[in-house]
Design a protein around this motif. Structure first.
Motif, mmCIF file in Angstrom:
data_model
loop_
_atom_site.group_PDB
_atom_site.id
_atom_site.type_symbol
_atom_site.label_atom_id
_atom_site.label_comp_id
_atom_site.label_asym_id
_atom_site.label_seq_id
_atom_site.Cartn_x
_atom_site.Cartn_y
_atom_site.Cartn_z
ATOM 1 N N TYR A 51 0.828 -1.214 0.000
ATOM 2 C CA TYR A 51 0.000 0.000 0.000
ATOM 3 C C TYR A 51 0.860 1.261 0.000
ATOM 4 C CZ TYR A 51 -2.752 -3.789 2.047
ATOM 5 O OH TYR A 51 -3.316 -5.006 2.298
ATOM 6 N N LEU A 149 -9.652 0.806 -3.721
ATOM 7 C CA LEU A 149 -8.768 0.411 -2.635
ATOM 8 C C LEU A 149 -8.250 -1.004 -2.866
ATOM 9 C CD1 LEU A 149 -10.858 1.737 0.402
ATOM 10 C CD2 LEU A 149 -8.885 2.844 -0.687
ATOM 11 N N TYR A 186 -4.479 2.016 -0.134
ATOM 12 C CA TYR A 186 -4.390 2.283 -1.568
ATOM 13 C C TYR A 186 -3.276 1.424 -2.154
ATOM 14 C CZ TYR A 186 -7.622 6.188 -1.409
ATOM 15 O OH TYR A 186 -8.759 6.957 -1.277
#
Length: 225
Positions: A51, A149, A186
């Motif tokens: 992420y 996401l 993310y």
């Protein structure tokens, strides 16, 4: 004068008919797009373990939890319970103590998917809570993917050592069983979903039918030797 009135009425009717056809066509197009989008989200979702440092907002978390609670549930018992973890110290502790959850330290948030065993059936049907919480977990994963996401499902239950560690870490009461830890953030980079389609896993009507690759689609019956 009468001819003008008739002409106006005809034009009005034509406009109404044209509008109706346009609205119907637009509605059908939107519905078809939504259907394609849903299937695409299912087919392209994959586990994301890396992420960026961009934070996931509270509105996004609310969307994920609403999607989770829209899952099917046996007898409408809704035994799912959720612990949302934003605290970096707790995320780091999860990463350090569970070798399959090292990505937690980089996640913006983690959701611990739990089951309340006092809110399910009694007897042999008690374990339906597992199916319910699993359905909620999949809904959450799909919703995360749909809004851009990345997420990964990390198992806790039925490994009782993990259950005990998470219960102690999060101060869970005895009736609440942690089933999974879903890390969310993310995505850092592109991810490619695995092709899991295996028609040989499919049987029709009875187990001793031949796999779907030999299934006769025209008759709906399996070819047998």
């Amino acid at each position: 004068m009468k001819n003008s009135t008739y002409l106006i009425i005809l034009l009005a009717l034509g406009l109404v008919f044209t509008s109706y056809k346009w609205i119907s066509s637009a509605s059908s197009s939107v519905e078809e797009t939504m259907q394609k989008s849903t299937i695409e989200d299912i087919m392209t979702r994959t586990s994301v373990r890396a992420y960026t440092d961009k934070a996931v907002g509270s509105e996004q978390i609310d969307t994920l939890l609403r999607a989770a609670m829209a899952a099917p549930t046996a007898g409408n018992k809704q035994p799912w319970r959720f612990v949302v973890i934003n605290d970096k110290a707790t995320l780091n502790a999860i990463s350090e103590n569970f070798h399959t959850m090292t990505m937690a330290k980089d996640a913006s948030v983690a959701v611990i998917m739990c089951g309340d065993v006092t809110s399910t059936f009694e007897g042999d049907a008690r374990d339906y809570w597992i199916q319910d919480v699993s359905a909620a977990s999949e809904n959450l994963l799909l919703a995360a993917h749909a809004i851009g996401l990345g997420a990964v499902w990390c198992g806790i239950y039925p490994q009782m050592s993990r259950v005990e560690q998470f219960s102690e870490m999060l101060h869970l009461p005895e009736n609440i069983i942690p089933m999974a830890c879903i890390c969310i953030g993310y995505p850092a980079g592109e991810t490619t979903p695995k092709d899991k389609w295996k028609p040989e896993y499919i049987h029709y009507d009875t187990w001793d039918s031949l796999p779907a690759t030999l299934h006769d689609a025209t008759t709906g019956a399996s070819k047998r030797s």
